[in-house]
Write an enzyme that holds these catalytic residues in place. Structure first.
Site, PDB file in Angstrom:
ATOM      1  N   SER A 133     -58.428  61.746   7.208  1.00  0.00           N
ATOM      2  CA  SER A 133     -57.859  61.992   8.711  1.00  0.00           C
ATOM      3  C   SER A 133     -57.611  60.548   9.152  1.00  0.00           C
ATOM      4  O   SER A 133     -56.643  59.555   8.401  1.00  0.00           O
ATOM      5  CB  SER A 133     -58.457  62.539   9.346  1.00  0.00           C
ATOM      6  OG  SER A 133     -58.635  62.177   9.884  1.00  0.00           O
ATOM      7  N   TYR A 147     -51.139  61.372  17.219  1.00  0.00           N
ATOM      8  CA  TYR A 147     -51.017  61.639  15.812  1.00  0.00           C
ATOM      9  C   TYR A 147     -52.545  61.821  16.099  1.00  0.00           C
ATOM     10  O   TYR A 147     -53.184  62.379  14.864  1.00  0.00           O
ATOM     11  CB  TYR A 147     -50.479  59.806  15.410  1.00  0.00           C
ATOM     12  CG  TYR A 147     -51.695  59.570  14.050  1.00  0.00           C
ATOM     13  CD1 TYR A 147     -50.837  59.298  13.096  1.00  0.00           C
ATOM     14  CD2 TYR A 147     -52.265  57.966  14.321  1.00  0.00           C
ATOM     15  CE1 TYR A 147     -51.709  59.448  11.979  1.00  0.00           C
ATOM     16  CE2 TYR A 147     -52.532  57.736  13.222  1.00  0.00           C
ATOM     17  CZ  TYR A 147     -52.693  58.492  11.717  1.00  0.00           C
ATOM     18  OH  TYR A 147     -53.413  58.523  10.941  1.00  0.00           O
ATOM     19  N   LYS A 151     -55.162  64.295  13.729  1.00  0.00           N
ATOM     20  CA  LYS A 151     -55.747  64.251  12.599  1.00  0.00           C
ATOM     21  C   LYS A 151     -56.299  65.291  13.369  1.00  0.00           C
ATOM     22  O   LYS A 151     -57.565  65.510  12.644  1.00  0.00           O
ATOM     23  CB  LYS A 151     -55.848  63.326  12.577  1.00  0.00           C
ATOM     24  CG  LYS A 151     -54.682  62.172  11.677  1.00  0.00           C
ATOM     25  CD  LYS A 151     -54.975  62.638  10.610  1.00  0.00           C
ATOM     26  CE  LYS A 151     -53.700  61.460   9.772  1.00  0.00           C
ATOM     27  NZ  LYS A 151     -53.280  61.950   7.982  1.00  0.00           N
TER      28      LYS A 151
HETATM   29  N1  LIG Z   1     -52.927  52.735   6.639  1.00  0.00           N
HETATM   30  C1  LIG Z   1     -53.941  53.105   7.820  1.00  0.00           C
HETATM   31  O1  LIG Z   1     -53.636  51.638   8.659  1.00  0.00           O
HETATM   32  C2  LIG Z   1     -54.032  54.553   7.800  1.00  0.00           C
HETATM   33  C3  LIG Z   1     -55.144  54.414   8.083  1.00  0.00           C
HETATM   34  C4  LIG Z   1     -55.775  55.760   9.096  1.00  0.00           C
HETATM   35  C5  LIG Z   1     -55.003  56.470   8.417  1.00  0.00           C
HETATM   36  N2  LIG Z   1     -54.300  56.863   7.911  1.00  0.00           N
HETATM   37  C6  LIG Z   1     -54.081  57.947   6.932  1.00  0.00           C
HETATM   38  O2  LIG Z   1     -53.805  57.177   5.512  1.00  0.00           O
HETATM   39  C7  LIG Z   1     -52.521  58.420   4.445  1.00  0.00           C
HETATM   40  C8  LIG Z   1     -52.310  57.278   3.802  1.00  0.00           C
HETATM   41  O3  LIG Z   1     -50.906  56.516   4.605  1.00  0.00           O
HETATM   42  P1  LIG Z   1     -51.006  54.733   3.763  1.00  0.00           P
HETATM   43  O4  LIG Z   1     -51.571  54.031   4.600  1.00  0.00           O
HETATM   44  O5  LIG Z   1     -51.334  54.858   2.621  1.00  0.00           O
HETATM   45  O6  LIG Z   1     -49.639  55.155   4.410  1.00  0.00           O
HETATM   46  P2  LIG Z   1     -47.828  54.551   3.724  1.00  0.00           P
HETATM   47  O7  LIG Z   1     -48.245  53.731   2.354  1.00  0.00           O
HETATM   48  O8  LIG Z   1     -47.056  55.392   4.405  1.00  0.00           O
HETATM   49  O9  LIG Z   1     -48.342  56.164   2.401  1.00  0.00           O
HETATM   50  C9  LIG Z   1     -47.589  57.355   3.278  1.00  0.00           C
HETATM   51  C10 LIG Z   1     -47.234  58.665   2.639  1.00  0.00           C
HETATM   52  O10 LIG Z   1     -47.157  59.840   2.670  1.00  0.00           O
HETATM   53  C11 LIG Z   1     -45.639  60.530   2.642  1.00  0.00           C
HETATM   54  N3  LIG Z   1     -45.459  61.222   3.398  1.00  0.00           N
HETATM   55  C12 LIG Z   1     -44.923  60.853   4.549  1.00  0.00           C
HETATM   56  N4  LIG Z   1     -44.858  61.168   5.333  1.00  0.00           N
HETATM   57  C13 LIG Z   1     -44.662  62.843   4.268  1.00  0.00           C
HETATM   58  C14 LIG Z   1     -44.099  64.188   4.612  1.00  0.00           C
HETATM   59  N5  LIG Z   1     -42.719  64.771   5.039  1.00  0.00           N
HETATM   60  N6  LIG Z   1     -44.357  64.857   3.141  1.00  0.00           N
HETATM   61  C15 LIG Z   1     -45.251  64.704   2.081  1.00  0.00           C
HETATM   62  N7  LIG Z   1     -45.345  63.043   1.923  1.00  0.00           N
HETATM   63  C16 LIG Z   1     -45.062  62.376   3.212  1.00  0.00           C
HETATM   64  C17 LIG Z   1     -45.107  58.821   2.340  1.00  0.00           C
HETATM   65  O11 LIG Z   1     -44.255  59.120   1.572  1.00  0.00           O
HETATM   66  P3  LIG Z   1     -42.984  58.881   1.200  1.00  0.00           P
HETATM   67  O12 LIG Z   1     -42.865  57.432   0.779  1.00  0.00           O
HETATM   68  O13 LIG Z   1     -41.587  59.303   1.091  1.00  0.00           O
HETATM   69  O14 LIG Z   1     -42.943  58.319   3.097  1.00  0.00           O
HETATM   70  C18 LIG Z   1     -46.109  58.492   1.413  1.00  0.00           C
HETATM   71  O15 LIG Z   1     -46.336  58.892   0.429  1.00  0.00           O
HETATM   72  C19 LIG Z   1     -51.966  58.934   6.105  1.00  0.00           C
HETATM   73  O16 LIG Z   1     -51.998  60.445   5.924  1.00  0.00           O
HETATM   74  C20 LIG Z   1     -52.289  58.030   7.373  1.00  0.00           C
HETATM   75  O17 LIG Z   1     -52.065  58.507   8.521  1.00  0.00           O
HETATM   76  C21 LIG Z   1     -53.565  55.232   7.675  1.00  0.00           C
END
Ligand SMILES: NC(=O)c1ccc[n+]([C@@H]2O[C@H](COP(=O)([O-])OP(=O)(O)OC[C@H]3O[C@@H](n4cnc5c(N)ncnc54)[C@H](OP(=O)(O)O)[C@@H]3O)[C@@H](O)[C@H]2O)c1
Length: 287
Positions: A133, A147, A151
């Site tokens: 989340s 967003y 979540k």
């Molecule tokens: N980084 C932060 O600051 C942060 C903070 C709070 C929560 N989160 C959560 O952590 C999780 C991972 O994010 P991250 O930080 O690793 O960001 P990221 O580097 O942008 O990775 C996001 C991943 O989700 C995939 N994705 C996006 N839309 C999709 C869809 N429609 N179907 C399948 N895959 C999809 C992306 O695939 P593509 O490569 O194909 O786009 C990528 O593999 C997310 O749920 C995000 O909301 C992140």
């Protein structure tokens, strides 16, 4: 003991890719899902070289389509619903298409994935679902309405589900990351309206928050390697700084920023509740 099997979504980038490689280093098996093997060829190569399998799955697929991809997996010890993204914009201007895409990707896709994995976990008598989340669900900032809503929906469903499936040996863990140095902000910029288009009457606070997010890219406090290490420890119970949390917390908080925001929000909530005890009780029938 049989090799544990993980299904990890959104493994092409960021936390999902780092977690996939960490789990493979532990000698566990991973089925990693990416949207497109062609688009994410580098990640696919890294995962396969490390011994993992890759399937294509988009979180916007139908319930039936996701079920058809998950059901053939005979054993699932850990399902990690990690795929997701954020749109940043003033609530008033978010289009129907943007709103539906946000909720579908971050809530309905993970919901359908859980529904497809549950029969396997139930028949095994064990399993852990990890729903990634965001602190944004607990402490929504301006510009994050959709967003945060997506979540928060995932969190509420997770808490209810945890109570339904505990008797089948299945655990549900919600992960609450703060700002982590992944591709998240770059993806967010692609998915959100141009900051220049923010109406002047929303510049404070929406515009300010959007600009703050965009300038933080590459400087976020959260280290993805450490973040996934805590996830690994908290779900497997294998030592480290979070192993003792396994089975003992419903939310795993990642990052000092997330911890501070959640503490502040919880204290505000408890203060508001205390102020209302008499007023809330006054609506009961007096019998
Ligand atoms: N980084 C932060 O600051 C942060 C903070 C709070 C929560 N989160 C959560 O952590 C999780 C991972 O994010 P991250 O930080 O690793 O960001 P990221 O580097 O942008 O990775 C996001 C991943 O989700 C995939 N994705 C996006 N839309 C999709 C869809 N429609 N179907 C399948 N895959 C999809 C992306 O695939 P593509 O490569 O194909 O786009 C990528 O593999 C997310 O749920 C995000 O909301 C992140």
């Amino acid at each position: 003991m049989p090799t544990p099997v993980w299904l990890i979504t959104g493994a092409s980038n960021g936390l999902g890719l780092v977690l996939t490689l960490r789990v493979l280093r532990a000698g566990h098996h991973v089925i990693a899902s990416v949207r497109s093997k062609t688009k994410s060829a580098d990640a696919v190569q890294k995962i396969e070289k490390a011994g993992g399998s890759v399937i294509e799955m988009d979180m916007t697929e139908s319930q039936e389509s996701i079920a058809n991809k998950v059901k053939p997996i005979a054993r699932i010890d850990y399902l990690v619903n990690n795929a997701g993204y954020s749109i940043l914009a003033a609530c008033e201007v978010i289009t129907e298409k943007e709103a539906i895409l946000q909720l579908t990707t971050n809530f309905f896709g993970p919901l359908y994935t859980m529904q497809a994995a549950l029969p396997v976990m139930r028949s095994q008598g064990f399993g852990t679902i990890v729903n990634v989340s965001s602190v944004a669900a607990q402490d929504p900032l301006p510009a994050c309405s959709l967003y945060s809503a997506s979540k928060a929906a995932l969190e509420a469903a997770s808490e209810s589900l945890a109570k339904e499936v505990a008797r089948h040996g299945i655990r549900v863990l919600i992960v609450e990351p703060g700002n982590f140095r992944t591709n998240f902000v770059s993806a967010l910029a692609d998915a959100s309206p141009d900051p220049e288009s923010i109406p002047p009457h929303y510049d404070d606070p929406v515009g300010q928050i959007v600009r703050k997010f965009l300038t933080v890219h590459g400087k976020q406090i959260g280290n993805p390697e450490e973040g996934v290490e805590r996830i690994f420890e908290a779900v497997t119970g294998e030592g480290g700084k979070a192993g003792h949390l396994a089975g003992n917390v419903s939310r795993l908080v990642l990052g000092s920023d997330a911890w501070r925001r959640m503490k502040r929000k919880s204290e505000k909530d408890i203060n508001e509740l205390r102020m209302q005890e008499e007023s809330a009780s006054s609506t009961d029938f007096v019998e």
